[in-house]
Design a protein around this motif. Structure first.
Motif, PDB file in Angstrom:
ATOM      1  N   ILE A   1     -19.808 -48.431  -0.981  1.00 16.70           N
ATOM      2  CA  ILE A   1     -21.154 -48.900  -0.662  1.00 16.70           C
ATOM      3  C   ILE A   1     -21.245 -48.984   0.852  1.00 16.70           C
ATOM      4  CG2 ILE A   1     -22.805 -50.787  -0.950  1.00 16.70           C
ATOM      5  CD1 ILE A   1     -21.020 -51.493  -3.516  1.00 16.70           C
ATOM      6  N   VAL A   2     -22.220 -48.250   1.412  1.00 11.36           N
ATOM      7  CA  VAL A   2     -22.332 -48.158   2.871  1.00 11.36           C
ATOM      8  C   VAL A   2     -23.703 -48.658   3.307  1.00 11.36           C
ATOM      9  CG1 VAL A   2     -22.166 -46.644   4.877  1.00 11.36           C
ATOM     10  CG2 VAL A   2     -20.807 -46.137   2.834  1.00 11.36           C
ATOM     11  N   GLY A   3     -23.709 -49.652   4.175  1.00 17.35           N
ATOM     12  CA  GLY A   3     -24.941 -50.163   4.746  1.00 17.35           C
ATOM     13  C   GLY A   3     -25.242 -49.465   6.061  1.00 17.35           C
ATOM     14  N   HIS A   4     -26.523 -49.185   6.295  1.00 17.81           N
ATOM     15  CA  HIS A   4     -26.984 -48.530   7.530  1.00 17.81           C
ATOM     16  C   HIS A   4     -28.176 -49.316   8.084  1.00 17.81           C
ATOM     17  CE1 HIS A   4     -24.686 -44.807   6.772  1.00 17.81           C
ATOM     18  NE2 HIS A   4     -24.975 -45.025   5.500  1.00 17.81           N
ATOM     19  N   THR A   5     -28.369 -49.243   9.386  1.00 23.22           N
ATOM     20  CA  THR A   5     -29.528 -49.872  10.016  1.00 23.22           C
ATOM     21  C   THR A   5     -30.199 -48.874  10.951  1.00 23.22           C
ATOM     22  OG1 THR A   5     -28.307 -50.679  11.939  1.00 23.22           O
ATOM     23  CG2 THR A   5     -28.386 -52.130  10.006  1.00 23.22           C
TER      24      THR A   5
ATOM     25  N   LEU B   1     -25.103 -56.654  10.416  1.00 31.02           N
ATOM     26  CA  LEU B   1     -26.128 -56.632   9.373  1.00 31.02           C
ATOM     27  C   LEU B   1     -25.807 -55.567   8.325  1.00 31.02           C
ATOM     28  CD1 LEU B   1     -28.813 -57.658   8.238  1.00 31.02           C
ATOM     29  CD2 LEU B   1     -29.982 -56.022   9.768  1.00 31.02           C
ATOM     30  N   SER B   2     -25.381 -54.396   8.758  1.00 30.60           N
ATOM     31  CA  SER B   2     -25.061 -53.327   7.796  1.00 30.60           C
ATOM     32  C   SER B   2     -23.876 -53.725   6.914  1.00 30.60           C
ATOM     33  CB  SER B   2     -24.794 -52.004   8.512  1.00 30.60           C
ATOM     34  OG  SER B   2     -23.603 -52.048   9.273  1.00 30.60           O
ATOM     35  N   GLU B   3     -22.894 -54.393   7.497  1.00 33.25           N
ATOM     36  CA  GLU B   3     -21.751 -54.870   6.710  1.00 33.25           C
ATOM     37  C   GLU B   3     -22.183 -55.933   5.713  1.00 33.25           C
ATOM     38  OE1 GLU B   3     -18.860 -56.203   9.582  1.00 33.25           O
ATOM     39  OE2 GLU B   3     -18.576 -54.175  10.389  1.00 33.25           O
ATOM     40  N   ALA B   4     -23.021 -56.859   6.146  1.00 34.38           N
ATOM     41  CA  ALA B   4     -23.502 -57.918   5.255  1.00 34.38           C
ATOM     42  C   ALA B   4     -24.322 -57.346   4.103  1.00 34.38           C
ATOM     43  CB  ALA B   4     -24.324 -58.942   6.052  1.00 34.38           C
TER      44      ALA B   4
ATOM     45  N   GLU C   1     -18.783 -51.005   3.233  1.00 36.82           N
ATOM     46  CA  GLU C   1     -18.631 -50.649   4.646  1.00 36.82           C
ATOM     47  C   GLU C   1     -19.975 -50.756   5.332  1.00 36.82           C
ATOM     48  OE1 GLU C   1     -17.353 -46.585   4.741  1.00 36.82           O
ATOM     49  OE2 GLU C   1     -15.493 -46.984   3.646  1.00 36.82           O
ATOM     50  N   GLY C   2     -19.942 -51.113   6.583  1.00 37.32           N
ATOM     51  CA  GLY C   2     -21.149 -51.089   7.396  1.00 37.32           C
ATOM     52  C   GLY C   2     -21.007 -50.033   8.472  1.00 37.32           C
TER      53      GLY C   2
END
Length: 179
Positions: free
Chosen positions: A108-112, A124-127, A149-150
Motif C-alpha cells: 500500500i503506497v501513499g502519495h501526495t 502524510l503519505s506514510e500516515a 509505504e509513503g
C-alpha cells in the motif's frame, strides 16, 4: 414391371420401424463428474474487484496481480490521514478479494501532491498508507500480508501546477500480488 415409389417406400419403412421396436432399450450414458475449472489467483482477484471503476477507483491487471488506485479526494479529506467513509466500500471489496485469495500480498503506497513541505508530504503519505493498511486489517486480512509505504510527492502522475494535476497526484495505490 415398374415399381412406384410408394410400393418400395412403405415396405422399407415398415421393416425399419419393426427393427427399431425389437431392439433392446438404449442404456443411459453414465454421468461423470465435471472436470473442475481451475481459476488463477489473478483471475480471482480481478473477479472480486469488478465494479470498483464505477466507484472512481482504477484497477489495472498484470500477469502477477492487480494495481488498485484510489483517488486521494475519495479516500481522505485534505491534510488528513483518516479514511473517508466514501472509500470504505472500495476498501471492503479489496479486503474481501485478499481474503478470497488468501496467499495474496499487498503493498500500500501513499502519495501526495507537492503543496506543502516535502517532509510534511512524506509523513502524510506514510500516515495515509498506514491508515489504509489498518482499515483492511480490520476487515480480516493478516497484517503480515501487507506493507505500507509513503512516497510523498516524489512520484507524481500529473502536473502539480494545476488543481487537477494535484488532485491526481493525491492517491493511494494498492498493489496486490497473487501467488
Amino acid at each position: 414391371m415398374k415399381l412406384s415409389p410408394q410400393t418400395v417406400f412403405v415396405p422399407v419403412l415398415l421393416t425399419l420401424l419393426s427393427a427399431c421396436a425389437t431392439q433392446a432399450p438404449v442404456q443411459p450414458v453414465a454421468k461423470t463428474d465435471p472436470v473442475p475449472v481451475v481459476v488463477s489467483p489473478v483471475a480471482q482477484l480481478q473477479s472480486q474487484l469488478e465494479g470498483l471503476d464505477a466507484m472512481g477507483v482504477t484497477v489495472e491487471s498484470s500477469a502477477t496481480g492487480v494495481r488498485v488506485t484510489m483517488p486521494g479526494a475519495m479516500a481522505f479529506a485534505s491534510g488528513s490521514s483518516e479514511v473517508d467513509p466514501a472509500a470504505r466500500e472500495a476498501l471492503d471489496r479489496i479486503a474481501t478479494a485478499m481474503t478470497a485469495v488468501s496467499a495474496s500480498r499487498a503493498v500500500i503506497v501513499g502519495h501526495t501532491d507537492s503543496a506543502g513541505s516535502a517532509r510534511y508530504n512524506q509523513a502524510l503519505s506514510e500516515a495515509r498508507a498506514d491508515a489504509v493498511r489498518a482499515y483492511i486489517a480490520g476487515k480480516g486480512v493478516e497484517t503480515s500480508h501487507m506493507t505500507a509505504e509513503g512516497h510523498g510527492e516524489d512520484e507524481p502522475v500529473a502536473d502539480n501546477a494545476t488543481a487537477e494535476g494535484r488532485a491526481a497526484n493525491r492517491r493511494v495505490e494498492i498493489v496486490i500480488a497473487a501467488p
